[in-house]
Write an enzyme that holds these catalytic residues in place. Structure first.
Site, mmCIF file in Angstrom:
data_model
loop_
_atom_site.group_PDB
_atom_site.id
_atom_site.type_symbol
_atom_site.label_atom_id
_atom_site.label_comp_id
_atom_site.label_asym_id
_atom_site.label_seq_id
_atom_site.Cartn_x
_atom_site.Cartn_y
_atom_site.Cartn_z
ATOM 1 N N GLY B 30 0.775 -11.095 -15.098
ATOM 2 C CA GLY B 30 0.002 -10.040 -14.696
ATOM 3 C C GLY B 30 0.095 -8.880 -15.742
ATOM 4 O O GLY B 30 -0.767 -8.091 -16.040
ATOM 5 N N CYS B 239 -27.500 -22.546 0.617
ATOM 6 C CA CYS B 239 -28.117 -22.963 -0.520
ATOM 7 C C CYS B 239 -29.440 -23.822 -0.293
ATOM 8 O O CYS B 239 -29.460 -24.679 0.275
ATOM 9 C CB CYS B 239 -27.335 -23.652 -1.361
ATOM 10 S SG CYS B 239 -27.747 -24.630 -2.741
ATOM 11 N N CYS B 242 -28.343 -27.430 -1.740
ATOM 12 C CA CYS B 242 -27.386 -28.516 -1.232
ATOM 13 C C CYS B 242 -27.124 -28.181 0.361
ATOM 14 O O CYS B 242 -26.467 -28.631 1.030
ATOM 15 C CB CYS B 242 -26.245 -28.500 -2.041
ATOM 16 S SG CYS B 242 -25.318 -27.076 -1.807
ATOM 17 N N CYS B 264 -26.599 -22.264 -4.984
ATOM 18 C CA CYS B 264 -25.216 -22.156 -5.398
ATOM 19 C C CYS B 264 -24.852 -21.731 -6.721
ATOM 20 O O CYS B 264 -25.796 -22.091 -7.765
ATOM 21 C CB CYS B 264 -24.504 -23.525 -5.270
ATOM 22 S SG CYS B 264 -24.054 -24.044 -3.608
ATOM 23 N N CYS B 270 -22.613 -27.632 -6.651
ATOM 24 C CA CYS B 270 -24.000 -28.016 -5.805
ATOM 25 C C CYS B 270 -24.577 -29.355 -6.394
ATOM 26 O O CYS B 270 -24.990 -29.964 -5.369
ATOM 27 C CB CYS B 270 -25.087 -26.796 -6.356
ATOM 28 S SG CYS B 270 -26.540 -26.791 -5.238
#
Lengths: 386, 282, 202
Positions: B30, B239, B242, B264, B270
């Site tokens: 980090g 979606c 899909c 998506c 997808c």
């Protein structure tokens, strides 16, 4: 079925083809040669070499041509080439005091050893469009200055004996009226921000390197802001000199300096307002600018900004943009600035969608409860859109 | 491969410098490691940090996937994928599961990542404290002392003003209990995918000259408050291609009457669902 | 290190990698894998042969920007090799080194003598590479490693290195985010011990 934007590959190919066509323009017009750009757009080449950090007129001319005359794009092209080059040697500091000057002026002394040499300058031309240049072949001996009467004969600077007048700052320095120059051969070696990232507070070596690579427009505006009172230094153009100067390196195997060539540079020393402190008499301070070629405006701006950035060290005021090293340095590089600005053209669908979703949720929250009580409302915080 | 350039474009000295920075980034999760970022043939702000990281880790055996906004076929993803195909000659893929290195802008794939995969994030502003304090020297002190009070104050002010934390992307996280980190402008929807991921996460900020990392299996916590816990974006729609209701959906405007559809954002996810027989929402 | 190392004879300098670009990339990925997964033994690429592990790490990561410290036995055999191939400055004091190359736990100086970084720049800390097949400093002990890079449910267990070494690794980790990062190289694989690793000595 609806299909979200597809066909990135084909679109890019088409864009590249369109760019190639646009670059060439009307095929009935003769193609520009790199020699033409080098010779006739020499100041564009100078700027691209300087901010592109590569002293190579041919490559810079190529970049100008490839970029369709967009100098910032040309600088970017040259930088992206430079970054892959190996680092072979570090030269000795340039001896600009031994420059063969083609131009040398001082605004601080009417006359001085070595004299004033005006050289080729726009300074005293009247900026009237010269329609004679629009003709296919301008007459030989054209002075480029628009309205000026044709001179008897343009001086052939190449044939003139090289002049190496002493630097103005050295002349003034003898009387102790200007701060001494910092040593020309400092130990440790100067930092290099292409090899080590910038750290604050940045030393003067790093600052000067960043300013030399920095965007001319940005530096001119910063210098101008200083002149207008935002961190003023009351500058005098002590000296501006242009010309060829030798580049020397000391090969390990030889142990003594050898000249590997010359570069054309412009050097500017600004004399800033004098300062004094306890036990030290007041004297002029220095701001320094050095550029490739004839980038005179840039050298002057650099010198003013350099001096403004030294304000804290010289016990002066701080807080103006031109005095703030953490403002000036990270924002001076045109390749960085232009790239980040233009990245806004890239898609941001996902972030925008996230903001839309958040806004809708806030609106739903506001509709469900008065704003003052919003943070205490029992509106569901499960993130479900209404 | 392009004549006149090294494998993966960067010269070996530059790669060594970036590799050293990556190793230190992994050792201090980090923390933003400064590095001498190079100009690349693509503009700053367009993924040069990610490109430099990818160029420094990439080998002949790697299979590279590049996405932008979750999609493999957005123009900048195409451009970067082509760049590496050209300068490194590596195999490329659009399948998340097949990739060894995934360079991304703004998303983490929906398909769970596995051990051995490396995610490379393109980062515009690596400093999470930048919007609170523009001076790097001040922010560096805050990180050194782990003094992140200002960020909590900012988030709390959001709650007072909007009833919730208004940050919806580039939502700040705490890595391994120590450094505050900008996860890059991924939607906060993707933040949980950073937590204890089996994949190595590398972040490259070219213009800002920083590299940082999250090693595999590392706790990554999105900042929040006890009474205002971190919450995820969700959609009531599915979606249209899909039918998925659990993935991040992009909104597509169909006309000027306010009609819209959702698809998506992750095109590979997808396509895989459609290939498996999933149908779109009506 | 094998006594038949090609640079045992000081008069000639042995070659580096046959394919420097490909092999340094593979070695780097080994080191990256090792430091990202503390305690996991990662196999280096076969292509490094005949270059021994310590030199392979140096060829991959060291150059004119990295001051390197060598223990006496490494220095006696490899100083010329590393100067030639890496161009790295060799330093006499461990404190000044960005990288340290050590042949065996027996020759490892106290970790506290290496530079642990600065609070504002913890990345400036040294990386210490130890060839664990070199002279030992005591009986191997068993340790249990946790921390970033280690799955919470599956701590990594090693039986390697003396207790005194692991006590120093514990002290090193206590100063986080300061501290040196260790890479142990050996026939059994390469093991990373970044400063984040938490050690329990059995």
């Amino acid at each position: 079925m609806y299909v979200a934007v597809k066909g990135g590959e084909a679109a890019i190919d088409a864009a590249h083809a369109a760019l190639t066509k646009k670059r060439r323009g009307d095929p009935a017009v003769p193609d520009l040669s790199l020699e033409q750009i080098d010779q006739q757009l020499a100041l564009a080449v100078d700027r691209v070499m300087l901010e592109g950090s590569v002293y190579d007129r041919e490559l810079a001319a190529l970049a100008v041509k490839q970029a369709r005359g967009d100098l910032l794009e040309a600088i970017f092209l040259l930088r992206a080439y430079r970054t892959t080059l190996p680092r072979l040697a570090a030269s000795l500091p340039l001896e600009t005091g031994r420059m063969a000057v083609a131009r040398r002026i001082s605004a601080t002394f009417k006359d001085l050893p070595g004299g004033q040499v005006l050289g080729a300058t726009f300074d005293y031309t009247h900026r009237l469009l010269d329609f004679a240049l629009a003709a296919a072949a301008p007459p030989a001996g054209d002075d480029g200055g628009g309205d000026a009467p044709a001179p008897a004969a343009a001086p052939d600077t190449a044939a003139a004996p090289p002049v190496s007048p002493p630097r103005v700052s050295d002349l003034v320095g003898r009387d102790g009226l200007i701060e001494p120059a910092q040593p020309s051969d400092p130990e440790p070696a100067p930092a290099d921000l292409t090899r080590q990232p910038l750290r604050f507070p940045a030393g003067r070596d790093l600052r000067l390197q960043a300013l030399a690579r920095g965007d001319e427009g940005f530096l001119v505006s910063l210098a101008y802001s200083s002149q207008r009172g935002h961190g003023t230094i009351h500058p005098f153009a002590g000296e501006i000199r242009q010309g060829e100067v030798a580049v020397e390196i000391v090969p390990e195997e030889l142990g003594f300096p050898v000249t590997i060539g010359t570069v054309a540079v412009t050097e500017c020393e600004m004399f800033g307002q004098f300062t004094g402190s306890q036990g030290e008499p007041p004297r002029f301070t220095r701001g320094y600018g050095l550029t490739f070629g004839e980038s005179e405006r840039k050298a002057m701006a650099m010198a003013i900004v350099d001096r403004a950035l030294r304000s804290a060290e010289l016990g002066g005021s701080t807080g103006a943009p031109a005095q703030d090293v953490e403002f000036v340095l990270p924002h001076s590089d045109t390749v960085e600035a232009s790239g980040f600005l233009q990245h806004l053209k890239l898609p941001h669908y996902v972030d925008f969608q996230s903001e839309l979703e958040g806004l809708r949720r806030m609106h739903a929250g506001l509709a469900a409860a008065p704003p003052a009580a919003a943070d205490k409302s029992d509106a569901p915080d499960d993130g479900t859109l209404p | 491969m392009t004549a006149g350039y090294n494998f993966a474009y960067l010269d070996e000295q530059t790669k060594r410098m970036i590799r050293r920075a990556i190793l230190k980034a992994v050792a201090v999760p980090g923390y933003q490691v400064p590095f001498a970022s190079r100009e690349m043939p693509l503009p700053f702000g367009w993924g040069t940090g990610g490109i430099q990281v990818t160029a420094s880790i990439l080998g002949h055996a790697d299979i590279l996937k590049v996405i932008d906004q979750g999609a493999d076929d957005t123009t900048n993803a195409v451009s970067i994928r082509r760049f590496f195909a050209r300068v490194a000659g590596v195999a490329t893929t659009t399948r998340t599961a097949a990739a060894t290195i995934i360079q991304t802008r703004h998303r983490i794939p929906e398909t769970p990542l596995r051990a051995g995969q490396i995610m490379v994030f393109q980062v515009p502003i690596p400093e999470p404290l930048r919007w609170l304090e523009p001076r790097e020297s001040e922010n560096r002190k805050s990180h050194a002392m782990a003094d992140y009070g200002a960020m909590h104050v900012k988030l709390y002010e959001d709650i007072v003003r909007y009833g919730q934390i208004a940050t919806s992307y580039d939502y700040p996280v705490r890595v391994a209990g120590r450094y505050l980190m900008a996860p890059s402008p991924i939607p906060k929807f993707d933040n949980p995918k950073l937590d204890r991921s089996p994949a190595l996460m590398l972040f490259g900020a070219g213009r800002e000259k920083r590299i940082y990392a999250i090693p595999p299996h590392t706790p990554v916590v999105s900042l929040d408050f006890e009474d205002h816990p971190f919450s995820l974006q969700r959609w009531t729609e599915a979606c249209s291609q899909c039918g998925d209701t659990a993935s991040f959906l992009d909104e597509i405007l169909l006309d000027d009457q306010g009609n819209r559809r959702f698809v998506c954002s992750d095109t590979d996810h997808c396509a895989a669902r459609q290939a498996a027989g999933a149908g779109g929402a009506p | 290190m094998s006594a038949a190392a090609p640079w045992a004879e000081d008069r000639t300098i042995a070659p580096g990698f046959a394919d420097p670009v490909g092999t340094t990339q593979a070695v780097f990925r080994t080191v990256l894998d090792a430091l990202a997964n503390p305690g996991l033994a990662v196999r280096p690429p076969a292509a490094i042969a005949p270059v021994p592990a310590l030199a392979a790490v140096a060829l991959t990561l060291c150059d004119l920007d990295t001051p390197v410290w060598l223990d006496e036995s490494v220095a006696a055999r490899w100083a010329g090799y590393l100067k030639f191939h890496c161009g790295c400055p060799l330093v006499a004091a461990p404190q000044e080194a960005a990288f340290a190359m050590v042949d065996g736990f027996a020759r490892l100086p106290p970790l506290a003598r290496f530079f642990p970084g600065e609070p504002a720049f913890p990345d400036t800390a040294a990386t210490v590479v130890v060839d664990v097949d070199g002279p030992p400093a005591g009986p191997d002990v068993s340790v249990r490693l946790t921390g970033p890079g280690v799955p919470e449910a599956e701590p990594r267990v090693l039986a390697l290195g003396p207790a005194a070494f692991w006590e120093q690794v514990q002290a090193n980790g206590a100063a986080f985010p300061l501290g040196v990062d260790l890479l142990l190289v050996g026939r059994a694989g390469w093991i990373g011990l970044p400063r984040t690793v938490a050690v329990e000595i059995a």
